[in-house]
Enzyme design. Structure first.
Site, PDB file in Angstrom:
ATOM      1  N   HIS A  99      32.151  29.295  41.057  1.00  0.00           N
ATOM      2  CA  HIS A  99      33.169  30.597  41.308  1.00  0.00           C
ATOM      3  C   HIS A  99      32.222  31.803  40.661  1.00  0.00           C
ATOM      4  O   HIS A  99      31.186  31.889  39.860  1.00  0.00           O
ATOM      5  CB  HIS A  99      34.041  30.299  40.289  1.00  0.00           C
ATOM      6  CG  HIS A  99      33.652  29.847  39.034  1.00  0.00           C
ATOM      7  ND1 HIS A  99      33.360  28.570  38.544  1.00  0.00           N
ATOM      8  CD2 HIS A  99      33.923  30.689  37.777  1.00  0.00           C
ATOM      9  CE1 HIS A  99      33.209  28.620  37.204  1.00  0.00           C
ATOM     10  NE2 HIS A  99      33.559  30.040  36.726  1.00  0.00           N
ATOM     11  N   HIS A 101      32.571  35.399  39.364  1.00  0.00           N
ATOM     12  CA  HIS A 101      33.480  36.398  38.561  1.00  0.00           C
ATOM     13  C   HIS A 101      33.229  37.944  39.089  1.00  0.00           C
ATOM     14  O   HIS A 101      32.295  38.444  39.199  1.00  0.00           O
ATOM     15  CB  HIS A 101      33.019  36.321  37.275  1.00  0.00           C
ATOM     16  CG  HIS A 101      33.620  34.956  36.539  1.00  0.00           C
ATOM     17  ND1 HIS A 101      34.338  34.870  35.593  1.00  0.00           N
ATOM     18  CD2 HIS A 101      32.567  33.888  36.394  1.00  0.00           C
ATOM     19  CE1 HIS A 101      34.377  33.961  34.951  1.00  0.00           C
ATOM     20  NE2 HIS A 101      33.218  32.994  35.447  1.00  0.00           N
TER      21      HIS A 101
HETATM   22  P1  AMP Z   1      33.241  29.647  33.637  1.00  0.00           P
HETATM   23  O1  AMP Z   1      32.914  29.862  32.124  1.00  0.00           O
HETATM   24  O2  AMP Z   1      32.185  30.516  34.434  1.00  0.00           O
HETATM   25  O3  AMP Z   1      33.340  28.179  33.957  1.00  0.00           O
HETATM   26  O4  AMP Z   1      34.633  30.376  33.803  1.00  0.00           O
HETATM   27  C1  AMP Z   1      35.745  29.563  34.113  1.00  0.00           C
HETATM   28  C2  AMP Z   1      36.916  30.552  34.278  1.00  0.00           C
HETATM   29  O5  AMP Z   1      38.142  29.959  34.977  1.00  0.00           O
HETATM   30  C3  AMP Z   1      37.437  30.830  32.869  1.00  0.00           C
HETATM   31  O6  AMP Z   1      37.336  32.397  32.629  1.00  0.00           O
HETATM   32  C4  AMP Z   1      38.849  30.732  32.768  1.00  0.00           C
HETATM   33  O7  AMP Z   1      39.628  31.632  32.200  1.00  0.00           O
HETATM   34  C5  AMP Z   1      39.344  30.358  34.588  1.00  0.00           C
HETATM   35  N1  AMP Z   1      40.299  29.619  34.633  1.00  0.00           N
HETATM   36  C6  AMP Z   1      40.451  28.425  34.146  1.00  0.00           C
HETATM   37  N2  AMP Z   1      41.416  27.712  34.651  1.00  0.00           N
HETATM   38  C7  AMP Z   1      42.107  28.604  35.510  1.00  0.00           C
HETATM   39  C8  AMP Z   1      43.303  28.572  36.219  1.00  0.00           C
HETATM   40  N3  AMP Z   1      43.923  27.534  36.292  1.00  0.00           N
HETATM   41  N4  AMP Z   1      43.396  29.721  36.720  1.00  0.00           N
HETATM   42  C9  AMP Z   1      42.774  30.756  36.777  1.00  0.00           C
HETATM   43  N5  AMP Z   1      41.870  30.824  36.209  1.00  0.00           N
HETATM   44  C10 AMP Z   1      41.365  29.726  35.503  1.00  0.00           C
END
Ligand code: AMP
Ligand code: ZN
Length: 135
Positions: A99, A101
């Site tokens: 993903h 950001h």
């Molecule tokens: P990372 O640390 O780059 O793996 O970031 C994962 C991101 O996904 C975090 O910033 C979370 O806030 C976000 N996240 C986790 N679950 C969900 C969800 N159900 N909907 C939207 N964002 C999410």
């Protein structure tokens, strides 16, 4: 069985604040935003990170960024954005589905990478503004 939360979001098994979708990618609001309108762009194909996915999926998320980021920031009154990708646990990756950001930045606003709580109302309002800008 695939227990990946982002695959479930893509499949509609788990609700999300979806802002964009095409054949290869899906984009939705981060529920713990680092700024107003923090968007995650994901490839529809599951891979734990960029290196495990196809080159085509890497290109696809950048194409989606190119398509939606200018509209997202304009719709929200932001003037720039930070891009981020945490690659591996050591880098802070928590969700093991690639993903990107997209973190909008505002004149005079903070530029931190702290996660914030956001109410359903706030997320729905932001989604509405973005969707109006994207159409
Ligand atoms: P990372 O640390 O780059 O793996 O970031 C994962 C991101 O996904 C975090 O910033 C979370 O806030 C976000 N996240 C986790 N679950 C969900 C969800 N159900 N909907 C939207 N964002 C999410
Ligand atoms: Zn997945």
């Amino acid at each position: 069985m695939n227990d990946c939360i982002f695959c479930k979001i893509i499949n509609g098994e788990v609700p999300s604040y979806k802002i964009y979708e095409d054949d290869e990618t899906f984009a939705f609001l981060n529920i713990h935003p680092m700024s107003k309108g923090h968007v995650l762009i994901v490839p529809k194909n599951h891979a734990e990170d960029l290196a495990h996915g196809s080159e085509g999926d890497s290109v696809a998320i950048m194409k989606t960024l190119h398509k939606i980021a200018p509209k997202v920031i304009e719709a929200l009154g932001a003037t720039g954005y930070n891009l981020g990708m945490n690659h591996g646990k050591i880098a802070g990756q928590e969700v093991f589905h690639t993903h990107l950001h997209v973190i909008p930045r505002y004149e005079g606003g903070a530029r931190t990478f702290d996660k914030n709580e956001a109410s359903e109302q706030e997320l729905n309002d932001v989604k509405k503004l973005i969707l109006e800008g994207i159409k």
